[in-house]
Design a protein around this motif. Sequence first.
Motif, PDB file in Angstrom:
ATOM      1  N   ASN A   1       0.833  -1.226   0.000  1.00 12.09           N
ATOM      2  CA  ASN A   1       0.000   0.000   0.000  1.00 12.09           C
ATOM      3  C   ASN A   1       0.855   1.258   0.000  1.00 12.09           C
ATOM      4  O   ASN A   1       0.501   2.258  -0.612  1.00 12.09           O
ATOM      5  CB  ASN A   1      -0.965  -0.005   1.186  1.00 12.09           C
ATOM      6  N   HIS A   2       2.003   1.186   0.665  1.00  8.65           N
ATOM      7  CA  HIS A   2       2.922   2.329   0.645  1.00  8.65           C
ATOM      8  C   HIS A   2       3.367   2.598  -0.795  1.00  8.65           C
ATOM      9  O   HIS A   2       3.271   3.735  -1.280  1.00  8.65           O
ATOM     10  CB  HIS A   2       4.133   2.061   1.539  1.00  8.65           C
ATOM     11  N   TYR A   3       3.851   1.552  -1.477  1.00 13.22           N
ATOM     12  CA  TYR A   3       4.361   1.768  -2.831  1.00 13.22           C
ATOM     13  C   TYR A   3       3.250   2.096  -3.822  1.00 13.22           C
ATOM     14  O   TYR A   3       3.471   2.800  -4.797  1.00 13.22           O
ATOM     15  CB  TYR A   3       5.214   0.578  -3.284  1.00 13.22           C
ATOM     16  N   LYS A   4       2.047   1.581  -3.541  1.00 13.06           N
ATOM     17  CA  LYS A   4       0.908   1.906  -4.417  1.00 13.06           C
ATOM     18  C   LYS A   4       0.653   3.411  -4.377  1.00 13.06           C
ATOM     19  O   LYS A   4       0.306   4.032  -5.380  1.00 13.06           O
ATOM     20  CB  LYS A   4      -0.324   1.144  -3.922  1.00 13.06           C
ATOM     21  N   LYS A   5       0.870   3.996  -3.208  1.00  7.43           N
ATOM     22  CA  LYS A   5       0.645   5.447  -3.055  1.00  7.43           C
ATOM     23  C   LYS A   5       1.765   6.271  -3.711  1.00  7.43           C
ATOM     24  O   LYS A   5       1.508   7.304  -4.303  1.00  7.43           O
ATOM     25  CB  LYS A   5       0.600   5.807  -1.559  1.00  7.43           C
ATOM     26  N   VAL A   6       2.996   5.809  -3.575  1.00 10.77           N
ATOM     27  CA  VAL A   6       4.104   6.687  -3.987  1.00 10.77           C
ATOM     28  C   VAL A   6       4.664   6.394  -5.383  1.00 10.77           C
ATOM     29  O   VAL A   6       5.384   7.217  -5.929  1.00 10.77           O
ATOM     30  CB  VAL A   6       5.267   6.696  -2.951  1.00 10.77           C
TER      31      VAL A   6
ATOM     32  N   TYR B   1       4.286   5.460  -9.532  1.00 15.02           N
ATOM     33  CA  TYR B   1       3.340   5.703 -10.614  1.00 15.02           C
ATOM     34  C   TYR B   1       3.349   4.506 -11.570  1.00 15.02           C
ATOM     35  O   TYR B   1       4.394   4.159 -12.122  1.00 15.02           O
ATOM     36  CB  TYR B   1       3.719   6.992 -11.357  1.00 15.02           C
TER      37      TYR B   1
END
Length: 317
Positions: A255-260, A262
Amino acid sequence: MKLSLAPIQGITLAHYRNIYSEIFGGVDSYYTPFIATSSLRKIVPSIYKDIIPQNNNNNIDIIPQLLSNNGSDFNFFASTIADMGYKEINWNIGCPSHTVTKKKKGSGILAYPDMVNKFLDEVCTNKQYDLTVKLRLGLNSLDEGINIIELLNNYPLKSVIIHARTGIQKYEGTVNLESFEILNSLSKHEVTYNGDIFTNEDFIKIKNRFPMVNSFMIGRGALRDPFLPSTIKGIITPTSEKIAKIKEFHDFIFNHYKKVLYGDKHLCDKMKEFWIYTSVHIDPSGKFLKKLKKCNTTSVYLDIIDKMFDTSNLWIE
Ligand SMILES: Cc1cc2nc3c(=O)[nH]c(=O)nc-3n(C[C@H](O)[C@H](O)[C@H](O)COP(=O)(O)O)c2cc1C
């Protein structure tokens, strides 16, 4: 006895350290992946984003690391970091990457004791923080490491961390415990052992061989088995709880990488890096990792992960 998490560039970043400490614990200090110094005398927030206090849980001990061969650049970066409230800074003279060593940085500088001398003369005058050094046995040979350890003895360091390989070995072959023993016996500073602790049995073997060493840094072993540091500390997590904790860990990182990040491809590539380590105990045959390596979309990725958690409901020791 102190355990620290080794810095692994691209992986053990702030979000990883925060969630690791919450779910698994067992680690006393977390070293950050290196920040390379430059001649820039301006504070660029993106350079420091991994270490700014707002991104780091304030109840865990974080030790920022710098990669440099220039004392004046180091002083600027280190004083910026000390101003953020950090009491200790680590100097990386162990990195074996060719792009780094060819510039006489990382383990490249180990072959140039005069440069190390000049650097430390500049850095150790009036520093407002504790300095620790992470090095290897030498760049090419132990003789270089012996020179450097004897030279480090002349400076006020808090401790030294020794990865028991030479720079040119990179991560190949085995750790050289005889050479580590020689450097450990020559060092006037407290020494932390680093290298190839993958299981509790590995730890016990190293600890028994070096009973005088009280500080150990673990990298890949703690990424492959995040329960390893707490197991070493005597905290046993029942196998039945391990998968749920790994899933919680994964979901947070995902979820962290999904947010940051592209785009699907970037996200999948980043998560592949995570699973290269974390799949070892949950997917010992490598069946799911093989599928993951080929996936480029989030939906396929999540499908593989769901199946892996459903079918591999055992943590293989
Ligand atoms: C992909 C990768 C990135 C690394 N990045 C760093 C780094 O930024 N700074 C550093 O001091 N060491 C770095 N290391 C070295 C580790 O911190 C550690 O010294 C090494 O993996 C040996 O310990 P281990 O056998 O417990 O993994 C890196 C290692 C790997 C494999």
